[in-house]
Design a protein around this motif. Structure first.
Motif, PDB file in Angstrom:
ATOM      1  N   PHE A  33       0.830  -1.201   0.000  1.00 58.54           N
ATOM      2  CA  PHE A  33       0.000   0.000   0.000  1.00 58.54           C
ATOM      3  C   PHE A  33       0.862   1.247   0.000  1.00 58.54           C
ATOM      4  CE2 PHE A  33      -2.978  -3.090   1.612  1.00 58.54           C
ATOM      5  CZ  PHE A  33      -4.187  -2.692   1.066  1.00 58.54           C
ATOM      6  N   ASN A  93       0.983   4.399   1.932  1.00 60.53           N
ATOM      7  CA  ASN A  93       0.449   4.737   3.245  1.00 60.53           C
ATOM      8  C   ASN A  93       0.610   6.220   3.548  1.00 60.53           C
ATOM      9  OD1 ASN A  93      -0.137   1.921   4.251  1.00 60.53           O
ATOM     10  ND2 ASN A  93       2.001   1.742   3.621  1.00 60.53           N
ATOM     11  N   HIS A 116       0.231   8.748   6.621  1.00 59.10           N
ATOM     12  CA  HIS A 116       0.108   8.843   8.079  1.00 59.10           C
ATOM     13  C   HIS A 116       0.035  10.308   8.459  1.00 59.10           C
ATOM     14  CE1 HIS A 116       0.825   4.576   8.423  1.00 59.10           C
ATOM     15  NE2 HIS A 116       1.917   4.708   7.696  1.00 59.10           N
ATOM     16  N   HIS A 129      -4.640   4.188   3.564  1.00 61.69           N
ATOM     17  CA  HIS A 129      -3.814   3.229   2.846  1.00 61.69           C
ATOM     18  C   HIS A 129      -4.420   3.026   1.466  1.00 61.69           C
ATOM     19  CE1 HIS A 129      -2.318   2.591   6.885  1.00 61.69           C
ATOM     20  NE2 HIS A 129      -3.584   2.463   7.239  1.00 61.69           N
TER      21      HIS A 129
END
Length: 173
Positions: free
Chosen positions: A94, A96, A98, A105
């Motif tokens: 994935f 990702n 954050h 994701h």
């Protein structure tokens, strides 16, 4: 991009004529077509498509644009998050993100194409990057931010145009 049949193109054209500033998903639903087919029928200059292989490059650039609006439209639900797109990283299959308020994701390989869209939406001029899957559906979109007068932010418009032009010419970062 998928080339719509003449009948599909005519149906899309009719819906666009009746609802010129409608969301592309709404036009697609009314015409019985995919979002990609609707993009193919937009007037010249309203949509520029680039390969999905540039996904990570585009996301890295968008992360430098400042506050944007990320939209996921499933038809029945429209989620919006305003904020700066966090820089992403690939792990466990994935891409990702954050961050807050934007995090999640994304299976980057699901992005077959990206469309740089410049068109009115509900009576306001917009710019968005729309991420499309192999079936012509929209995974998600990133809309440029607006200033206190609700005008598009000029620096973001310039960054959008520069990224669009670079990727349309096939130049990776």
């Amino acid at each position: 991009m998928m080339t719509p049949t003449p009948d599909t193109a005519a149906a899309i054209g009719a819906v666009l004529a009746d609802h010129p500033g409608a969301a592309l998903e709404d036009v697609a639903q009314k015409a019985g077509a995919s979002v990609a087919a609707v993009l193919a029928c937009l007037p010249d200059g309203e949509a520029t498509l680039v390969p999905g292989a540039a996904f990570e490059d585009a996301m890295a650039e968008i992360a430098r644009w400042g506050e944007i609006t990320l939209v996921v439209n499933t038809g029945d639900v429209i989620f919006e998050a305003k904020g700066q797109l966090p820089e992403g990283q690939v792990a466990q299959g994935f891409f990702n993100l954050h961050g807050k308020p934007i995090g999640g994701h994304i299976r980057a390989g699901a992005c077959a194409q990206m469309a740089f869209v410049a068109r009115p939406l509900f009576g306001m001029e917009t710019r968005s990057v729309q991420f499309l899957d192999a079936q012509g559906g929209c995974l998600f979109k990133v809309y440029l931010g607006r200033d206190e007068t609700r005008a598009l932010i000029p620096a973001q418009v310039a960054a959008f145009e520069a990224l669009r032009d670079r990727l349309a010419d096939g130049v990776a970062a």
